[in-house]
Design a protein around this motif. Sequence first.
Motif, short mmCIF file in Angstrom:
data_model
loop_
_atom_site.label_atom_id
_atom_site.label_comp_id
_atom_site.label_asym_id
_atom_site.label_seq_id
_atom_site.Cartn_x
_atom_site.Cartn_y
_atom_site.Cartn_z
N MET A 68 30.25 67.81 21.15
CA MET A 68 30.29 67.18 22.34
C MET A 68 29.38 65.73 22.21
O MET A 68 28.11 65.88 21.60
N ALA A 69 29.99 64.97 22.53
CA ALA A 69 29.34 63.37 22.42
C ALA A 69 29.11 62.84 23.89
O ALA A 69 30.01 63.04 24.61
N ARG A 70 28.04 62.22 24.12
CA ARG A 70 27.83 61.48 25.44
C ARG A 70 28.42 60.23 25.19
O ARG A 70 27.93 59.45 24.23
N ILE A 71 29.20 59.54 25.95
CA ILE A 71 29.66 58.31 25.99
C ILE A 71 29.41 57.46 27.19
O ILE A 71 29.47 58.15 28.21
N TYR A 72 29.34 56.11 27.01
CA TYR A 72 29.21 55.46 28.27
C TYR A 72 30.20 54.14 28.06
O TYR A 72 30.28 53.59 27.18
N ILE A 73 31.14 54.09 29.21
CA ILE A 73 32.14 53.11 29.40
C ILE A 73 31.88 51.96 30.15
O ILE A 73 31.69 52.29 31.38
N SER A 74 31.95 50.84 29.87
CA SER A 74 31.89 49.54 31.01
C SER A 74 33.50 49.45 31.62
O SER A 74 34.21 49.26 30.53
N LEU A 75 33.46 49.16 33.22
CA LEU A 75 34.57 48.73 33.30
C LEU A 75 34.46 47.34 34.00
O LEU A 75 33.49 47.22 34.83
N GLY A 76 35.63 46.63 33.76
CA GLY A 76 35.40 45.03 34.61
C GLY A 76 36.65 44.72 35.10
O GLY A 76 37.96 45.16 34.25
N SER A 77 36.90 44.01 36.09
CA SER A 77 38.28 43.61 36.39
C SER A 77 38.08 42.30 37.35
O SER A 77 37.06 42.30 38.10
N ASN A 78 38.84 41.13 37.12
CA ASN A 78 38.89 40.12 38.13
C ASN A 78 40.04 39.76 38.50
O ASN A 78 40.30 38.59 39.08
N ILE A 79 41.20 40.47 38.37
CA ILE A 79 42.54 40.56 38.78
C ILE A 79 42.69 41.53 39.55
O ILE A 79 42.70 42.74 39.21
N ASN A 80 43.12 41.40 40.97
CA ASN A 80 43.31 42.70 41.85
C ASN A 80 41.91 43.64 41.67
O ASN A 80 42.21 44.93 41.25
N LYS A 81 40.85 43.30 41.63
CA LYS A 81 39.85 43.87 41.22
C LYS A 81 39.46 45.08 41.84
O LYS A 81 39.05 46.21 41.23
N HIS A 82 39.60 45.29 43.32
CA HIS A 82 39.20 46.48 43.78
C HIS A 82 40.34 47.76 43.37
O HIS A 82 39.96 48.53 42.80
N GLU A 83 41.31 47.15 43.36
CA GLU A 83 42.62 48.33 42.89
C GLU A 83 42.46 48.67 41.60
O GLU A 83 42.40 49.76 41.25
N ASN A 84 42.30 47.56 40.62
CA ASN A 84 42.37 47.88 38.99
C ASN A 84 40.83 48.68 38.78
O ASN A 84 41.14 49.67 38.01
N LEU A 85 40.06 48.47 39.38
CA LEU A 85 38.66 49.26 39.15
C LEU A 85 38.83 50.59 39.56
O LEU A 85 38.65 51.48 39.02
N SER A 86 39.41 50.75 40.72
CA SER A 86 39.56 52.16 41.39
C SER A 86 40.79 52.96 40.47
O SER A 86 40.40 54.28 39.98
N LYS A 87 41.77 52.19 40.08
CA LYS A 87 42.52 52.96 39.01
C LYS A 87 41.95 53.23 37.64
O LYS A 87 42.39 54.26 37.21
N GLY A 88 41.36 52.42 37.08
CA GLY A 88 40.56 52.53 35.92
C GLY A 88 39.52 53.87 35.98
O GLY A 88 39.59 54.39 35.06
N LEU A 89 38.93 53.80 37.01
CA LEU A 89 38.08 55.15 37.28
C LEU A 89 38.99 56.39 37.52
O LEU A 89 38.58 57.41 36.63
N SER A 90 39.93 56.11 38.04
CA SER A 90 41.07 57.49 38.07
C SER A 90 41.53 57.75 36.82
O SER A 90 41.51 59.19 36.54
N ALA A 91 41.93 56.71 35.84
CA ALA A 91 42.37 56.93 34.84
C ALA A 91 41.45 57.49 33.79
O ALA A 91 41.80 58.82 33.07
N LEU A 92 40.13 57.34 33.96
CA LEU A 92 39.19 57.87 32.97
C LEU A 92 38.88 59.41 33.43
O LEU A 92 38.82 60.23 32.49
N ARG A 93 38.84 59.49 34.62
CA ARG A 93 39.03 60.83 35.43
C ARG A 93 40.04 61.70 34.68
O ARG A 93 39.73 62.96 34.42
N TYR A 94 41.14 61.35 34.72
CA TYR A 94 42.34 62.15 34.33
C TYR A 94 42.02 62.42 32.95
O TYR A 94 42.30 63.51 32.43
#
Length: 160
Positions: A1-27
């Motif tokens: 098991m490895a501990r990983i940290y991922i940075s997310l960034g968006s500046n196009i439709n930023k609310h929607e894309n950041l939210s979708k990015g977090l959902s995809a990581l959860r998935y």
Amino acid sequence: MARIYISLGSNINKHENLSKGLSALRYYFGALEHSSVFESEAVGFNGSNFYNSVAGVDTDMTLHQVCALLKQIERDHGRTPADKKFSPRTLDLDLLFYDDVICDTPAQLPRDEITKNAFVLWPLFEIAPDFYHPIAQATIAELWQGYDKSQQKLWKVAFE
Ligand SMILES: Nc1ncnc2c1ncn2[C@@H]1O[C@H](COP(=O)(O)OP(=O)(O)OP(=O)(O)O)[C@@H](O)[C@H]1O
Ligand SMILES: Nc1nc2c(c(=O)[nH]1)N=C(CO)CN2
């Protein structure tokens, strides 16, 4: 098991894309920790403000698998390989740490943006203050404490 940290960034439709990015990581990774969402001006080019966040999770995936998956998720959210480094982006996912691995391929680890950019270091500090940076030889809390906070202005935003 490895501990990983991922940075997310968006500046196009930023609310929607950041939210979708977090959902995809959860998935793909399961339940994860994530920081607040921060807004800041684009660093390095003239463009719309960014939303940034950092997520942390334990995974059995190899480093190569994680890198391939992050690229796939970026592509799924409209990133194209032709996007230039300093350009607007729908979703940017960068691996910051894979445990204490130090390497240059398939990813530069730890990512050097960690110590340079408040939009990475502040959210990382929120969720991983005690994580040890193997090159800087300091904890994230120590790095954030020593960071010149006049360099970049960022603020937390209401999210979800
Ligand atoms: N730690 C890392 N996380 C993600 N990709 C990395 C990392 N280190 C190197 N890379 C590689 O570098 C390539 C270019 O990525 P890089 O992230 O530097 O540029 P970019 O995505 O255009 O801009 P940004 O700096 O916003 O991520 C990626 O496609 C990937 O192959
Ligand atoms: N505020 C902010 N500025 C940036 C960001 C980012 O995520 N946030 N990403 C960039 C390309 O890697 C360039 N500039």
